[in-house]
Structures are given as C-alpha cells and as structure tokens.
Design a protein around this motif. Structure first.
Motif, PDB file in Angstrom:
ATOM      1  N   GLU A 399       0.827  -1.208   0.000  1.00 40.71           N
ATOM      2  CA  GLU A 399       0.000   0.000   0.000  1.00 40.71           C
ATOM      3  C   GLU A 399       0.862   1.259   0.000  1.00 40.71           C
ATOM      4  N   VAL A 400       1.986   1.213   0.719  1.00 39.51           N
ATOM      5  CA  VAL A 400       2.910   2.353   0.709  1.00 39.51           C
ATOM      6  C   VAL A 400       3.466   2.558  -0.697  1.00 39.51           C
ATOM      7  N   GLY A 401       3.829   1.456  -1.347  1.00 43.11           N
ATOM      8  CA  GLY A 401       4.347   1.558  -2.710  1.00 43.11           C
ATOM      9  C   GLY A 401       3.331   2.115  -3.678  1.00 43.11           C
ATOM     10  N   LEU A 402       2.087   1.625  -3.594  1.00 41.19           N
ATOM     11  CA  LEU A 402       1.024   2.147  -4.452  1.00 41.19           C
ATOM     12  C   LEU A 402       0.847   3.648  -4.256  1.00 41.19           C
ATOM     13  N   MET A 403       0.832   4.073  -3.006  1.00 42.95           N
ATOM     14  CA  MET A 403       0.643   5.488  -2.701  1.00 42.95           C
ATOM     15  C   MET A 403       1.770   6.332  -3.309  1.00 42.95           C
ATOM     16  N   LEU A 404       3.018   5.907  -3.119  1.00 40.03           N
ATOM     17  CA  LEU A 404       4.148   6.686  -3.618  1.00 40.03           C
ATOM     18  C   LEU A 404       4.190   6.719  -5.143  1.00 40.03           C
ATOM     19  N   ARG A 405       3.889   5.597  -5.780  1.00 36.67           N
ATOM     20  CA  ARG A 405       3.876   5.592  -7.256  1.00 36.67           C
ATOM     21  C   ARG A 405       2.755   6.482  -7.771  1.00 36.67           C
ATOM     22  N   MET A 407       1.730   9.141  -6.338  1.00 33.36           N
ATOM     23  CA  MET A 407       2.155  10.527  -6.117  1.00 33.36           C
ATOM     24  C   MET A 407       3.185  10.988  -7.131  1.00 33.36           C
ATOM     25  N   GLY A 408       3.746  10.050  -7.902  1.00 30.49           N
ATOM     26  CA  GLY A 408       4.692  10.426  -8.943  1.00 30.49           C
ATOM     27  C   GLY A 408       6.125  10.024  -8.685  1.00 30.49           C
ATOM     28  N   PHE A 409       6.395   9.277  -7.606  1.00 28.53           N
ATOM     29  CA  PHE A 409       7.747   8.789  -7.350  1.00 28.53           C
ATOM     30  C   PHE A 409       7.978   7.555  -8.222  1.00 28.53           C
ATOM     31  N   ASP A 505      -3.755  10.392   4.366  1.00 31.60           N
ATOM     32  CA  ASP A 505      -5.114  10.279   4.895  1.00 31.60           C
ATOM     33  C   ASP A 505      -5.512   8.810   4.769  1.00 31.60           C
ATOM     34  N   LYS A 506      -5.402   8.071   5.857  1.00 30.64           N
ATOM     35  CA  LYS A 506      -5.602   6.627   5.780  1.00 30.64           C
ATOM     36  C   LYS A 506      -7.062   6.236   5.628  1.00 30.64           C
ATOM     37  N   ARG A 507      -7.973   7.121   6.018  1.00 29.86           N
ATOM     38  CA  ARG A 507      -9.390   6.833   5.771  1.00 29.86           C
ATOM     39  C   ARG A 507      -9.667   6.866   4.267  1.00 29.86           C
ATOM     40  N   LYS A 508      -9.120   7.872   3.610  1.00 24.38           N
ATOM     41  CA  LYS A 508      -9.309   7.963   2.154  1.00 24.38           C
ATOM     42  C   LYS A 508      -8.605   6.796   1.459  1.00 24.38           C
ATOM     43  N   LEU A 509      -7.403   6.455   1.916  1.00 28.10           N
ATOM     44  CA  LEU A 509      -6.687   5.335   1.306  1.00 28.10           C
ATOM     45  C   LEU A 509      -7.463   4.035   1.441  1.00 28.10           C
ATOM     46  N   TRP A 520      -6.328   4.326 -13.167  1.00 25.76           N
ATOM     47  CA  TRP A 520      -5.012   4.847 -12.803  1.00 25.76           C
ATOM     48  C   TRP A 520      -5.025   6.370 -12.699  1.00 25.76           C
ATOM     49  N   GLU A 521      -5.661   7.042 -13.630  1.00 23.59           N
ATOM     50  CA  GLU A 521      -5.692   8.503 -13.596  1.00 23.59           C
ATOM     51  C   GLU A 521      -6.437   9.009 -12.367  1.00 23.59           C
ATOM     52  N   THR A 522      -7.516   8.323 -12.019  1.00 21.33           N
ATOM     53  CA  THR A 522      -8.269   8.715 -10.820  1.00 21.33           C
ATOM     54  C   THR A 522      -7.421   8.513  -9.574  1.00 21.33           C
ATOM     55  N   PHE A 523      -6.748   7.379  -9.499  1.00 20.32           N
ATOM     56  CA  PHE A 523      -5.905   7.089  -8.340  1.00 20.32           C
ATOM     57  C   PHE A 523      -4.773   8.107  -8.222  1.00 20.32           C
ATOM     58  N   LYS A 524      -4.116   8.425  -9.340  1.00 18.05           N
ATOM     59  CA  LYS A 524      -3.022   9.401  -9.317  1.00 18.05           C
ATOM     60  C   LYS A 524      -3.499  10.770  -8.857  1.00 18.05           C
ATOM     61  N   ARG A 525      -4.653  11.174  -9.326  1.00 16.51           N
ATOM     62  CA  ARG A 525      -5.182  12.488  -8.936  1.00 16.51           C
ATOM     63  C   ARG A 525      -5.407  12.558  -7.419  1.00 16.51           C
ATOM     64  N   GLN A 526      -5.943  11.480  -6.861  1.00 15.70           N
ATOM     65  CA  GLN A 526      -6.186  11.445  -5.412  1.00 15.70           C
ATOM     66  C   GLN A 526      -4.863  11.471  -4.636  1.00 15.70           C
ATOM     67  N   MET A 527      -3.861  10.746  -5.122  1.00 13.29           N
ATOM     68  CA  MET A 527      -2.573  10.698  -4.425  1.00 13.29           C
ATOM     69  C   MET A 527      -1.840  12.036  -4.499  1.00 13.29           C
ATOM     70  N   LYS A 528      -1.920  12.697  -5.631  1.00  9.47           N
ATOM     71  CA  LYS A 528      -1.230  13.989  -5.750  1.00  9.47           C
ATOM     72  C   LYS A 528      -1.920  15.059  -4.907  1.00  9.47           C
ATOM     73  N   ASP A 529      -3.217  14.949  -4.766  1.00 13.31           N
ATOM     74  CA  ASP A 529      -3.928  15.849  -3.842  1.00 13.31           C
ATOM     75  C   ASP A 529      -3.455  15.605  -2.407  1.00 13.31           C
TER      76      ASP A 529
END
Length: 575
Positions: A399-405, A407-409, A505-509, A520-529
C-alpha cells in the motif's frame, strides 16, 4: 535555606424556518395514480403505497421520522453488520451475492494487479516527484534560535539545588526521549538536580540498554550546565540516608499531563522536605501547554542536549553517506519510510489482511504474549473492517508503494525503509521492491559486522533508522507514534520550519484500496492531492494543545530576520 523555584507568579442560535416541501411531490403531478390504464386493483394499491412512502420521506416531518432509522442503518453498515445483496443473471438463473462491507476485505493486491501495467508504462519518467515534492513558497524561513529564547533561563552559576529528581523512562527510543526532555524541564522548574534517567525494561521493546548506551552522557550534562545540574548517580551520602536503596526514596504518583503549577504546589514541598524524590513511571507526566521558558528548556534538551552515543553516530553517518551516494542520480535525494508492519503492530491493530486462518491464529498468539488478556475482556468487540475504514490499520508495504507511485515517485527513486522485523517480510515486501528496486534498509546499508553490536537492542537500531530518516528529502509516516512525531519536529527544526513529511489520509486510502476497478488517472489524482495537502501542513505552527517536539515553531524557532538580531544579542551567554 532552599534554592528558588524557576517559575514566577505572575450563544444564542437563530432558528431558520423550514423550507417548503418540494413541488415535485405534490398530488396534482401524479394524477395517473387514480387508477385506469388497464392496471388491476392490486397494482394500483401497490403504486399508491410507494407514492405515499416516497412523498412522506421527502416532507420535513417524514425526514425527522425516518432519521433515526437511517442513522441506525448507517452504523450497521459501518460496523459491518449489514450488507446489500447484489443480483446477477447467469445462465438464466438469478445469483445472489452478498457484498462485503467497506474495509472488511484486504483488496490492495487486486488494486496493485489492476494498476501495475500503468506503473510500468511510466517507468523511468523524467519528472519524478522527488525533485518537486515540496513547494518552496510553503517554507516560511524559520531558523533555530534556542539560545535567544532561553537566554533568561541560564545562570553563570546555578543556585543551590532543592534536592534530587529521579525519573524512570519507559517505552521505546522516542518514548524515552520524551521522558528525558520533560524531566529536564521539571528539574529546571523545581530547581532540582536531575539524576541521569533510569530506563525501564519494557515487555514489548525488550531492550536492556542504559542511557549511556543510546545517548551521549557527557554532552548531555555539558549542554545543560547553565540551566540544570545533572549527575550520573546519587551521591553516596544521599543514598545512605535511604539505606543505600533507591527504592526507599518516595515515589510520587504524578498524574499524566500535569501542569507546571501542579509540580510547584505538590512536588516541590516534598522535594524540599526529603531532599530526593522519584517519579516512576514518568511517561507523559508534563502537560503540553506550559510557560514559554519551560518550553525553551524542552527545546534545549531535545534539539541540543540529546545526541546519540558515539558508536551510533559513527555508523548512522556512514549509512546516510551510503544512501546519498546510492541516490547520486537524483542529486543525493532519497525517500525514507517509517513502516509499522511488525507482528506486534499488526496484532495490536486487530486488522485482518490476506493470511486467512493462519494469520488469525498468529495474531491471537502475539496479542496474548504482549498484552495478556487485554483483547479477551468481556464486552470487547473487534471489528477489523471498521478499523480499516477508520484509518487505524497499519499500511502494508504494498500500500505504501502504491501510494508513492501514485504521487509520482518513479522506479528510479531511492527508498530507505525504517522498520523492525516486518511480518512475513518475504511475502509483503516483494511488491514494494518490485515498485522500487532501489530499496534499502539498515540491514542492506550496513554490513553484518557493523550491525553486530546493535543486535538485540531495539532502541539502538531505531536510532540508526531515525538518523537516516532525518536526512532524507521526503519522509513518509504510515502509522503515527512517537518516532514520526519527534522526527517531524526535528525535520522542521533542520529544514527551515517545514517537516518535508507525507502524512497520508488513511481513511481515504482505505476506500481507494477497496476499489479493485479504480482507474489509474483517478488514483493518481487522489494521491497527488494528498501530497499537496502534506506540503501545506508541513509548516504548521504549534497550537496550545500540541507538542513542542512535533511543532517547534515558535517556541524553539524564530523568523530569520528575528533570529539574526536575537542571536547576536545572546551569543555571548553560550560561548
């Protein structure tokens, strides 16, 4: 004649009228319900009942009538006691599926399988978030200025002590750090001589290290010399008064988060009368909100007096150098992650992942081993799904990896993982390494020979992790606790007031990871926010109810223009 203490004296609500009922449900709009059209009486009666129910719900009185029922249904859904049945048609046969409540199933591996091809398509991108994670405009130019803040609390020669203060620090590395810094503040407040704190052997941490094994004793005593007298042990003559047994010294039961006034009114008289007092345990025994001069002493002890022992500093500095060298392609910048996915943490959270009955059995054993009977008390109900939706479950490495990817890392990002023994590491770390091949831990950055003196001492190992995380460009906290709280404050102190920390925000995650079909685009938008939100919160000032160890501005830091003039005025005191 005793020495002085250090703290001087010194709606009506308007009610708006109810809105008119919606014109959509006026009877005149539904004349077709009056019958006819070839429909039978039973069909007409059913339609009429539906109409009455709908129209009632949408009227003010109807909403008030149904509100308790809606609330109860919502709570049942949240707690996982109620679900909706989903109908599907298969080979002309209706199949009923029971939909699992949100968070009740660990679906992150399915999300990973869905999104991984999109991550691979974006490998080796030229615009990694590592180089643009933080907006420079968010950094408000704060600078450490402890010297000027506490200049009025120092003495060329300390006044006569009111007695000896003995405290017992428990917990892990940063819980001990909290107790030590608060003890220094209390000793200053009472004009007491502080005995080097005793470390309690914790049943969870199981580390027998003493103060000098983790922190530099000589530096600690020297840095505080103009403010608090510190001794390594009680003088022989004082100990003899208590039959050479420190346990004979009265142990004062001080309530958690006690005020400065409480210490002056309740503890000081006993200290003066007996010459020595103990406070054990001492964890969280001083309120966050205290006078500014007491906060200044906290700043001095945390950011200047406490530094790690020389063996820890030597190896930690080597590890930082190696991490920077491994990140040369990104200008020496790297990401550090505090990963709380050890067995004890997973067990304590009461969350479920994808290990089935074997996992449940292992967690039951772990809970009983570390917290005997706590989770089997009568009336205790464990709701793993509710815990996950409420953001209380430790994030897995995946889950940490998904979040960071998201976000653009990208996969060229060097990542350092600070952690204890990861639960089923081979299984759970594999997808994180797949997403970030340049991944390091203390076990890969240091040789077995270098780590040998630290093995079996969790606090010393945590000190290595702390140092490597402190100097990263991006720090990611995943579960809370004293480690990230102290680290965020220390990073603010070093980086001009900005924590440079991702606090998800772990509730949102939880909701996003519960959506296997997310785009993927939806997920990226949420992570960058989420990344932008962390950037905005990075430079927060301390609120009255917050800890100065996490939010050092303005108690430990000044604006740069203020800091320059203040430092010039007080420099001679500390040289």
């Amino acid at each position: 004649m005793h020495g002085p203490s250090r703290l001087g004296s010194g709606s009506n609500r308007s009610v708006s009228p109810s809105p008119p009922s919606s014109p959509r449900f006026r009877h005149g709009r539904y004349k077709s319900f009056s019958g006819g059209g070839g429909r039978g009486g039973k069909q007409w009666a059913a339609d009429r009942i539906v109409f009455v129910l709908v129209s009632t719900v949408f009227r003010r009185k109807g909403v008030l009538l149904f509100a308790p029922l809606l609330y109860i249904a919502g709570m049942l859904l949240y707690m996982g006691l109620l679900g909706f049945d989903v109908l599907s048609l298969k080979d002309a046969v209706v199949v009923v599926h029971r939909r699992s409540p949100p968070g009740s199933v660990y679906r992150s591996p399915q999300v990973f399988q869905k999104l991984w091809p999109h991550m691979e398509a974006e490998c080796n991108s030229s615009n990694s978030a590592l180089m643009t994670a933080w907006n420079l405009k968010m950094q408000h130019g704060w600078k450490p200025c402890i010297n000027s803040i506490i200049s009025k609390t120092g003495f060329s020669e300390l006044p006569k002590s009111n007695g000896f203060l003995i405290i017992e620090a428990n917990g892990g590395l940063n819980q001990q750090r909290l107790s030590i810094c608060d003890a220094v503040a209390v000793a200053w407040l009472l004009n007491a001589t502080l005995v080097i704190p005793i470390f309690h052997l914790n049943s969870v941490w199981r580390d027998s290290s003493k103060f000098g094994d983790i922190f530099d004793e000589e530096h600690f005593i020297h840095a505080l010399r103009n403010h608090v007298s510190v001794v390594r042990e009680l003088p022989e003559d004082v100990l003899q008064r208590f039959d050479n047994n420190i346990s004979n010294i009265v142990n004062l039961r001080v309530k958690g988060w006690s005020s400065a006034a409480h210490y002056l009114q309740k503890v000081l008289p006993k200290l003066e009368a007996m010459g020595a007092v103990r406070i054990a345990p001492f964890s969280n025994r001083l309120a966050y909100s205290v006078p500014s001069n007491v906060q200044g002493i906290r700043c001095l002890s945390n950011f200047k007096a406490l530094r790690f022992a020389e063996p820890i500093r030597t190896l930690a500095d080597k590890m930082v150098e190696r991490m920077v060298k491994n990140s040369s392609h990104t200008g020496g910048k790297y990401v550090s992650v505090h990963l709380r996915f050890e067995m004890d943490m997973v067990a304590f959270s009461c969350c479920e992942y994808d290990g089935g009955e074997e996992e449940k059995h292992e967690m039951d054993i772990a809970r009983e081993r570390s917290w005997r009977g706590k989770f089997r008390r009568r009336g205790r109900v464990i709701r793993p799904g509710a815990n996950r939706v409420d953001g209380k479950c430790p994030l897995t490495p995946l889950e940490v990896g998904l979040m960071l990817r998201g976000m653009g890392f990208d996969n060229n990002t060097s990542v350092f993982v600070a952690a204890g023994n990861i639960y089923k590491a081979e299984k759970y770390m594999a997808p994180l390494k797949q997403m970030f091949p340049l991944l390091e831990t203390k076990d890969t950055l240091a040789t077995p020979e270098e780590l040998a003196p630290f093995k079996g001492h969790s606090s010393r190992l945590a000190a290595l992790d702390y140092t490597v995380c402190l100097h990263s460009e991006v720090f990611v906290t995943t579960q809370g606790g004293n480690f990230p709280h102290f680290l965020m404050g220390h990073r603010r102190y070093l980086f001009g007031g900005h924590a440079k920390t991702i606090k998800p925000d772990k509730r949102k995650l939880a909701l996003l990871f519960d959506s296997p079909h997310i785009r993927w685009e939806t997920f990226k938008r949420q992570m960058k926010d989420m990344l932008r939100h962390s950037d905005m919160k990075g430079g927060e000032l301390k609120k009255p109810s917050a800890s100065v160890y996490t939010f050092p501005m303005p108690d430990c830091m000044c604006k740069q223009t203020e800091a320059t003039s203040a430092a010039n005025a007080s420099r001679s005191i500390f040289e």
